[in-house]
Enzyme design. Structure first.
Site, PDB file in Angstrom:
ATOM      1  CG  HIS A 102      15.078  23.678  -1.152  1.00 40.75           C
ATOM      2  ND1 HIS A 102      14.010  24.303  -1.752  1.00 40.75           N
ATOM      3  CD2 HIS A 102      14.894  23.856   0.183  1.00 40.75           C
ATOM      4  CE1 HIS A 102      13.224  24.846  -0.836  1.00 40.75           C
ATOM      5  NE2 HIS A 102      13.753  24.593   0.357  1.00 40.75           N
ATOM      6  CG  HIS A 270      12.397  27.616   9.461  1.00 40.68           C
ATOM      7  ND1 HIS A 270      11.107  27.122   9.564  1.00 40.68           N
ATOM      8  CD2 HIS A 270      12.833  27.282   8.213  1.00 40.68           C
ATOM      9  CE1 HIS A 270      10.784  26.519   8.425  1.00 40.68           C
ATOM     10  NE2 HIS A 270      11.817  26.601   7.597  1.00 40.68           N
TER      11      HIS A 270
END
Length: 726
Positions: A102, A270
């Site tokens: 992020h 993921h």
């Protein structure tokens, strides 16, 4: 006498202070006068907020760093220090990866802003974005390590390193890592994150049509305010993997990623960790920037539960993607393609996808109790990897080739986390990859030992005008972006596609100049890049002599010439200037004003407001306007580097009035005779109170030499902006 206090510490009685430090109690200048030109983005370059002295050199500090010891400490952190913030499955890997992701994932290629290269995740608004919930804990977990190594490692480097070490601790062989990111010390005011006034406002607000992802407002990449990429529940929170896939493609394209890199990053991100949505997000406390002082920089406090493990709430989606969320494996693709999926609501009320049926042994174990197994979950973006035809083909290829997937992800992760660092001259460390990657804009080293004065003499005798020499050097250098350290004069890519054909570079004039300079470069065995800059210096020195002074322009040889094979044409298209106030040119009309476009260009080039002012005044008087226009050339002696621009702009013998097509006339007050013409760019230096204060300094009778010296300093700064080897 008792004086009762509010919970936030303010007195209920009459405040005895003048509110000089109360930033919420009074309006700013731009709030009182919304149309005023806001120069704050240029003041960003002010060093007053930096706690280090001017002699601090991060590259020198890095030489003292014990890299292996630091890496071991970060690697050990992944499974240690479980006391105040217990990790899922006893491993902080997922949290640290999300933090690094992020940080780096805010990068957008359109203006090069965002990214993990400055440590800006420590400050608002990023530290309090909804998508960054709980990353405050990740950074605080790193504090003991930052404290230990001090100035030898920046927060920016440490944040990205933590993500890379997390992957390595779970089994991925990383592609490499480079130190060299320098911290900033206040929020980056120059980054436009969107016009929305509320978090997670519907994405329709930043699209002409939400069904056409390429209509998203530039330079934005994320689909909603406060998100890094796309809404994990679907477009505006409505599940539709095909529509979401289209948004994923546009968003990642704006981050300079192709389809294969997008699949690799989505799947690799993921493969480990989990999503958190096992609770009511509405009861969470304020974000870090809004929390009370006793929270000490923490946010999103859970007032009724622990807020960790089973009780953690961030995205609102609940579940891990794979069977083994702390292991680097091919479980993501196996889980995605070996099951049918249906959309359901999470305990927090968010849309997510879960298997229609799944064997108990294929479920991930509970984060707190390994005897319990829970359903895995996928986001709408994950389902796009299966349902979008292009993503599906790539995903199936990776499913059958784990080694190929691992290599593709390692490379894409390296690109994601290093994209905004610039060329290798800025990198440091023992783990630098040896391969030259085209997205790094590689440039070969140039010759440094040659007779500079002999080259200058040849250029001076070439017949090129001052305007041609200065304009070409400027056009070559002005592409530099301090946001991601791309562009600049080094490499001489102005002679290659796509730059040679940009309208702002006046292709016909450019080719005429290059046809003179390239043979000179060849004759002396030096780079065209050096020759272009030297020609600009020759032009400036000639203009100074024409003004009756003798000042030498410093020059640093050693630039190299890039080739077409070293140039990513599609990526370089984003560097094309749409306007250049320094040459009084704009490609077309835009929503924003010409002076705002000037500030954006100046900020990307790393210029301060005084430097911008000096350059504008000098470029006008030298005669470098695009197409040879005379707007703003306030002098009878064009080609001489005088302070006439400032003198005549402030001369009250003249008045100013609009003419037509955005042009203004400067009239003699007595005769109404048109003396000069100007653009908004020219006149804003007299109308804006801050810029006028600089103009008045240069217009003074005792500032002629100061102006020339300041112009030369700013000129050299632009020419050398991309010389990280100096």
């Amino acid at each position: 006498m008792e004086n009762k206090m509010h919970s936030n510490g303010s007195s209920m009685g009459k405040c005895p202070f003048g509110h000089g430090s109360n930033t919420a109690s009074s309006k700013t200048v731009t709030e009182w006068w919304p149309e005023t030109l806001n120069l704050d983005i240029l003041h960003q370059h002010d060093t007053k907020t930096n706690p280090f002295g001017k002699d601090f050199n991060y590259q020198e500090e890095l030489k003292k760093l014990d890299v292996e010891a630091l890496k071991n400490d970060v690697r050990n952190l992944m499974t240690d220090s479980q006391d105040w913030w217990p990790a899922d499955w006893g491993h902080y890997g997922g949290l640290m990866i999300r933090m690094a992701w992020h940080a780096a994932g805010t990068y957008r290629v359109a203006d090069g802003r965002g990214g993990g290269g400055t440590g800006n995740q420590r400050f608002a608004p990023l530290n309090s974005w909804p998508d960054n919930a709980s990353l405050d804990k990740a950074r605080r977990l790193l504090w003991p390590i930052k404290k230990k190594y001090g100035n030898k490692v920046s927060w920016a480097d440490l944040i990205i390193l933590a993500g890379t070490m997390a992957y390595e601790s779970m089994g991925l062989k990383s592609y490499g890592f480079a130190f060299g990111r320098e911290d900033i010390w206040h929020p980056e005011k120059d980054i436009y994150w969107g016009a929305e006034k509320e978090w997670l406002a519907p994405s329709d607000e930043r699209y002409d049509s939400v069904d056409k992802p390429n209509t998203m407002q530039n330079p934005l990449a994320a689909v909603q305010m406060g998100l890094i990429y796309v809404n994990p529940e679907g477009v505006n929170g409505n599940p539709d993997p095909i529509k979401t896939g289209a948004q994923v493609r546009e968003t990642f394209k704006r981050m300079a990623m192709n389809d294969e890199e997008t699949v690799a990053l989505t799947a690799g991100g993921h493969t480990v960790g989990k999503m958190h949505g096992n609770g009511d997000a509405s009861i969470l406390g304020a974000d870090p920037e809004a929390a009370n002082v006793e929270e000490q920089g923490f946010g999103w406090a859970n007032p009724t539960k622990t807020g960790v493990g089973r009780d953690a709430v961030t995205s609102g989606i609940e579940g891990a993607w794979t069977t083994h969320p702390t292991k680097w494996d091919n479980g993501y693709f196996e889980m995605l393609f070996n099951h049918e999926w249906e959309s359901v609501k999470s305990p927090a009320g968010a849309w997510q996808w879960e298997p229609v049926s799944i064997a108990e042994e294929d479920k991930p174990v509970d984060v707190e109790d390994s005897s319990i197994r829970n359903n895995p979950a996928m986001t709408d973006a994950d389902m796009a990897m299966k349902m979008d035809p292009i993503y599906r083909e790539i995903s199936l290829k990776f499913k059958e080739d784990f080694e190929g997937f691992s290599d593709a992800f390692a490379r894409a992760w390296f690109k994601l986390t290093h994209r905004d660092m610039g060329p290798k001259d800025r990198w440091f460390g023992p783990d630098l990859p040896q391969e030259d990657l085209i997205w790094q804009d590689p440039i070969p080293k140039g010759k440094k030992d040659y007779d500079v004065e002999a080259v200058k003499a040849k250029i001076l005798d070439s017949g090129l005008s001052i305007s041609d020499m200065v304009s070409t050097a400027w056009d070559s250098a002005r592409t530099f972006r301090g946001s991601d350290f791309r562009g600049g004069a080094n490499g001489a890519r102005i002679r290659l596609a796509p730059q040679k054909d940009w309208s702002g570079n006046e292709p016909k004039r450019l080719q005429k100049v290059l046809s003179v300079l390239e043979p000179i470069a060849k004759a002396f065995g030096i780079s065209v890049a050096d020759t272009i800059v030297l020609a600009g210096n020759v032009g400036v020195e000639k203009a100074i002599k024409n003004a009756g002074m003798n000042v030498s322009v410093p020059f640093a040889p050693g630039r190299g010439d890039a080739t077409a094979e070293m140039t990513d044409v599609e990526s370089f298209e984003y560097l094309e200037p749409k306007a250049d106030g320094f040459r009084n040119w704009q490609k077309e009309e835009y929503v924003v004003s010409p002076e705002e476009l000037l500030l954006d260009r100046a900020q990307l080039m790393g210029l301060t407001a005084p430097e911008m002012t000096a350059l504008i005044g000098g470029m006008r008087i030298i005669g470098t306007n695009h197409g040879g226009t005379k707007h703003g050339v306030f002098t009878e002696n064009e080609g001489a580097l005088t302070n006439d621009f400032f003198v005549n702009l402030t001369d009250m013998a003249y008045k100013w009035k609009p003419a037509k097509d955005g042009i203004y006339e400067i009239l003699n007050r007595k005769t109404s005779e048109v003396k000069w013409t100007a653009t908004r760019i020219d006149l804003v230096f007299g109308s804006n109170s801050i810029l006028r204060s600089y103009v008045e300094v240069y217009a003074q009778d005792d500032s002629k030499e100061k102006f020339v010296n300041d112009f030369v300093d700013a000129w050299v700064k632009v020419m050398n902006a991309d010389r990280f080897d100096l």
